[in-house]
Design an enzyme around this catalytic site. Sequence first.
Site, mmCIF file in Angstrom:
data_model
loop_
_atom_site.group_PDB
_atom_site.id
_atom_site.type_symbol
_atom_site.label_atom_id
_atom_site.label_comp_id
_atom_site.label_asym_id
_atom_site.label_seq_id
_atom_site.Cartn_x
_atom_site.Cartn_y
_atom_site.Cartn_z
ATOM 1 N N CYS A 145 -2.676 2.169 8.061
ATOM 2 C CA CYS A 145 -1.723 1.077 7.827
ATOM 3 C C CYS A 145 -2.291 -0.320 7.662
ATOM 4 C CB CYS A 145 -0.769 0.974 9.003
ATOM 5 S SG CYS A 145 -0.056 2.497 9.405
ATOM 6 N N CYS A 202 2.985 8.340 1.691
ATOM 7 C CA CYS A 202 3.330 7.436 2.788
ATOM 8 C C CYS A 202 3.605 6.068 2.171
ATOM 9 C CB CYS A 202 2.158 7.371 3.772
ATOM 10 S SG CYS A 202 2.382 6.149 5.070
ATOM 11 N N CYS A 217 -2.123 -3.057 15.321
ATOM 12 C CA CYS A 217 -1.790 -2.696 13.944
ATOM 13 C C CYS A 217 -2.175 -3.778 12.936
ATOM 14 C CB CYS A 217 -0.285 -2.413 13.853
ATOM 15 S SG CYS A 217 0.252 -1.940 12.209
ATOM 16 N N GLU A 245 0.805 -1.218 0.000
ATOM 17 C CA GLU A 245 0.000 0.000 0.000
ATOM 18 C C GLU A 245 0.837 1.267 0.000
ATOM 19 O OE1 GLU A 245 -2.639 0.097 3.378
ATOM 20 O OE2 GLU A 245 -3.016 -2.036 3.133
ATOM 21 N N CYS A 277 4.715 -7.339 8.031
ATOM 22 C CA CYS A 277 5.593 -6.847 9.103
ATOM 23 C C CYS A 277 5.697 -7.943 10.153
ATOM 24 C CB CYS A 277 4.976 -5.588 9.720
ATOM 25 S SG CYS A 277 6.002 -4.828 11.000
ATOM 26 N N CYS A 310 2.887 -5.555 16.671
ATOM 27 C CA CYS A 310 2.146 -4.597 17.512
ATOM 28 C C CYS A 310 0.665 -4.995 17.518
ATOM 29 C CB CYS A 310 2.312 -3.170 16.993
ATOM 30 S SG CYS A 310 4.031 -2.614 16.970
HETATM 31 N N1 SAH Z 1 6.986 0.068 11.742
HETATM 32 C C1 SAH Z 1 7.136 1.487 11.773
HETATM 33 C C2 SAH Z 1 6.494 2.136 10.575
HETATM 34 C C3 SAH Z 1 4.969 2.055 10.570
HETATM 35 S S1 SAH Z 1 4.420 3.657 10.811
HETATM 36 C C4 SAH Z 1 6.649 2.032 13.085
HETATM 37 O O1 SAH Z 1 6.099 1.258 13.875
HETATM 38 O O2 SAH Z 1 6.864 3.192 13.375
HETATM 39 C C5 SAH Z 1 2.793 3.500 11.145
HETATM 40 C C6 SAH Z 1 2.393 4.233 12.409
HETATM 41 O O3 SAH Z 1 1.005 3.994 12.620
HETATM 42 C C7 SAH Z 1 3.110 3.688 13.640
HETATM 43 O O4 SAH Z 1 3.321 4.719 14.569
HETATM 44 C C8 SAH Z 1 2.104 2.706 14.136
HETATM 45 O O5 SAH Z 1 2.343 2.366 15.465
HETATM 46 C C9 SAH Z 1 0.813 3.440 13.899
HETATM 47 N N2 SAH Z 1 -0.370 2.582 13.914
HETATM 48 C C10 SAH Z 1 -0.470 1.271 13.622
HETATM 49 N N3 SAH Z 1 -1.727 0.824 13.790
HETATM 50 C C11 SAH Z 1 -2.452 1.889 14.192
HETATM 51 C C12 SAH Z 1 -3.828 2.066 14.538
HETATM 52 N N4 SAH Z 1 -4.704 1.055 14.524
HETATM 53 N N5 SAH Z 1 -4.218 3.301 14.889
HETATM 54 C C13 SAH Z 1 -3.331 4.352 14.900
HETATM 55 N N6 SAH Z 1 -2.040 4.235 14.595
HETATM 56 C C14 SAH Z 1 -1.593 3.014 14.265
#
Ligand code: SAH
Length: 348
Positions: A330, A104, A118, A91, A111, A115
Amino acid sequence: MKADIKSLTQEELTEALRLMGEPAFRGGQIISWLHRGARSFSEMSNLSKALREKLDERFYITVPVVARKQCSRLDGTIKYLWELRDGNCIETVLMSYHHGNTVCISSQVGCRMGCSFCASTVAGKVRDLTPSEMLDQVLFTQLDSGCEISNIVLMGIGEPMDNLTNVLTFLELVNHPNGLHIGMRHISLSTCGVIPGIETLEKKNLQLTLSVSLHAPDSETRAQIMPVNRAYDVEALFAACHHYFKTTGRRISFEYAMIDGVNDSDWQADLIAKHLRGMPGHVNLIPLNDVVESAFKPSKRMAAFQKRLESHGITATVRRSLGGDIDASCGQLRRKAMEEQKGGIDHI
Ligand code: SAH
């Protein structure tokens, strides 16, 4: 086996050409074609036919295909699902702000960071993206949309620090004067807190903005929602951030997705302030996007939490949410496509 020509730096390409008996300036010419979106060597009209044929025998040119495209009616955000050479999908999101167009991009197919809030990590990591596949996201988003891209955030699917060698090559490519020529000051890289990656970046001393996905200031909470915290805990993470700031003088941005009853208490705001003492950090509060696979709910305390941070003298902003009508956060579109069509992707 053909090689991926667009992933080569000018230095590597020049060396490959030297071995083919070609002068160095051809490297710059070929990069100009590739970084403008050439789809085949036959388009490269300032190269001899013999050279074009030789290149075609040794190299291939990546060209992603639009598998799906969603345009937000609310704010013009466009989300692309690209199909790659091997059939995998990734994406890219294009967002328009008053200061320019930001893209973006993803750094991996899936991944492996795990987390719990996510969508990108639900099915694990399939593979790393190549430098060309990251460059293509910027290039073909610009070509398809007709919008000139001025800023890049590495905040799509994947963990950039888990694919850092390719990410660093991508940064060199996207900065190339014959191509997109996007400066480091216009690029942000986000990590969930992989400390060796932060240290490598610190040594490179690039002018990009480092974002750290914090999401909790105490190791007990953070380890529950972010498995990476079991390898690199909060104390070690902040020590690495302070060190990064001391060496580079660059302010770090902390991402904080606010989850109801998990990370939105005042004591957690106070703890963030304590960790940030001595460093001009910026905290970006993100409304949690609902992910079907998770039980977490968005916090209702965003304004109160922001005030609490500000009472400690910390700059805290609430991120404006774009593309609310198009699965723009994401991993959501890739997940949806995977669910809906286990048999393959329909092209538009
Ligand atoms: N792996 C890297 C790059 C991904 S950035 C990182 O973790 O920073 C994507 C951002 O969106 C990260 O800060 C991630 O934690 C956040 N994110 C993921 N799922 C989310 C959700 N459901 N709601 C809000 N932010 C989210």
